[in-house]
Design an enzyme around this catalytic site. Structure first.
Site, PDB file in Angstrom:
ATOM      1  N   CYS A  71      -4.098  -3.303   4.497  1.00 52.48           N
ATOM      2  CA  CYS A  71      -3.630  -2.755   5.763  1.00 52.48           C
ATOM      3  C   CYS A  71      -4.618  -2.972   6.906  1.00 52.48           C
ATOM      4  CB  CYS A  71      -3.277  -1.277   5.572  1.00 52.48           C
ATOM      5  SG  CYS A  71      -2.089  -0.630   6.791  1.00 52.48           S
TER       6      CYS A  71
ATOM      7  N   GLU B 213       0.849  -1.188   0.000  1.00 51.68           N
ATOM      8  CA  GLU B 213       0.000   0.000   0.000  1.00 51.68           C
ATOM      9  C   GLU B 213       0.888   1.243   0.000  1.00 51.68           C
ATOM     10  OE1 GLU B 213      -3.613   1.659   2.870  1.00 51.68           O
ATOM     11  OE2 GLU B 213      -1.815   0.793   3.783  1.00 51.68           O
TER      12      GLU B 213
ATOM     13  N   LYS C 235     -10.421  -0.468  -0.412  1.00 52.79           N
ATOM     14  CA  LYS C 235     -10.298  -0.653   1.036  1.00 52.79           C
ATOM     15  C   LYS C 235     -11.621  -0.398   1.749  1.00 52.79           C
ATOM     16  CE  LYS C 235      -6.951   0.529   4.690  1.00 52.79           C
ATOM     17  NZ  LYS C 235      -5.766   1.362   4.978  1.00 52.79           N
TER      18      LYS C 235
END
Length: 332
Positions: A162, A59, A130
């Site tokens: 993440c 990322e 995300k």
């Protein structure tokens, strides 16, 4: 399966994860130069690891996350950044997973934080946005669905980004869509190194899946990133792991037949089958119904679920704006 080689085979998918040096991009030109650096790293990785089938970058590895200029660096999935990545994948006959932060929103809202997988034919076959942007700092518009796609040699791949992986539900949903490998691209910084090194091992074990993490390393204008990109076996053991150095790369092979055999034949630790066949040792095929009250509420009455959680936490986005008394400090 045994590790240590640089080759692969019909049954073994060669996967590389990169501790990419965090870029600090001040302009679109800086971004394009960085994309060319990523493409050059793919060229080198394929020369050094001839068995490479899939390479994964973290990322923020494409545009970085400039605290003031992030809106100026957004792009689209048909932009020049992605074109550079496509050329590199075709040239090296590999699949690649890349970060786009941010991807311009079609309705003019804040950009998405997006992961893409590009095939060895230069086609995007996985787009994931995300779902859980990292609060309170990330400005990205939240995505709303998990995603999987067929990767090299038929390996089914899903993606999370993440902070997403701190939510067990998102990985479970991705696996239930068929993912055999869950890829987590992340830009995780100190001080959460120890926690984030444990998360992928737990997620792999509880979902009977391979797990691959690509994390940033180095320092940008705000944070220091701890690297430790890794590949995890479906039993939760570490197959390969980088250290903390920027631009480290490590490599592992993932067996197709071994994970499929385990999902077919494991009993005591087959967490996927056992989840929806509770008590099958007492009653044939067990109970498939969901027995978790919170999940029932969340599906049928999301506002009630939110209210339930707010009773346990707070009733406003900012702790300073929430109602109720503050927790009293301990006595001296």
């Amino acid at each position: 399966m045994p590790q240590g080689s640089i080759s692969s085979s019909r049954d073994a998918v060669g996967v590389a994860v990169v501790n990419y040096r965090v870029p600090v991009c001040e302009s679109r030109q800086d971004v394009l130069l960085n994309c060319k650096r990523i493409a050059s790293m793919i060229d080198g990785a394929k020369k050094g690891y001839p068995g490479l089938d899939l390479i994964i970058f973290p990322e923020y590895s494409t545009q970085g996350f400039h605290p003031e200029k992030w809106q100026d660096l957004t792009t689209t999935l048909d932009g020049p950044e992605v074109a550079i990545f496509k050329d590199a994948c075709v040239r090296n006959k590999v699949y690649g997973i890349f970060s786009i932060t941010g991807e311009k929103h079609p309705e003019g809202k804040n950009p998405y934080n997006t992961m893409i997988m590009i095939t060895d034919q230069g086609e995007i076959n996985l787009e994931y946005r995300k779902i859980f942007p990292w609060t309170p700092k990330e400005p990205w518009t939240a995505g709303h669905e998990t995603a999987v796609a067929i990767g090299p040699k038929g390996l089914v791949i899903g993606g999370v980004i993440c902070y997403d992986a701190n939510m067990p539900e998102i990985v479970r949903d991705t696996v239930m869509k068929g993912a055999e490998l869950v890829v987590r691209i992340q830009g995780y910084m100190y001080p959460s190194k120890e926690q984030q090194r444990m998360v992928p091992q737990v997620r792999a074990w509880e979902n009977n899946c391979y797990f691959a993490v690509a994390n940033m390393a180095g320092r940008d204008l705000v944070y220091s990133y701890f690297g430790h990109s890794c590949v995890i076996d479906f039993d939760g053991s570490v197959l390969a792991e980088c250290g903390t150095g920027p631009d480290e790369l490590t490599y592992s092979t993932l067996s197709l037949t071994t994970i499929r055999d385990a999902r077919r034949n494991w009993t005591a630790e087959n967490h996927l089958y056992n989840l929806v066949h509770r008590g099958y040792t007492s009653e044939a095929r067990g109970h498939p119904t969901c027995c978790f009250d919170f999940y029932k509420t969340w599906v049928n009455n999301p506002k009630a679920a939110a209210a339930q959680v707010e009773l346990l936490t707070r009733d406003a986005d900012s702790p300073a704006e929430s109602s109720g008394e503050s927790i009293a400090p301990p006595p001296p």
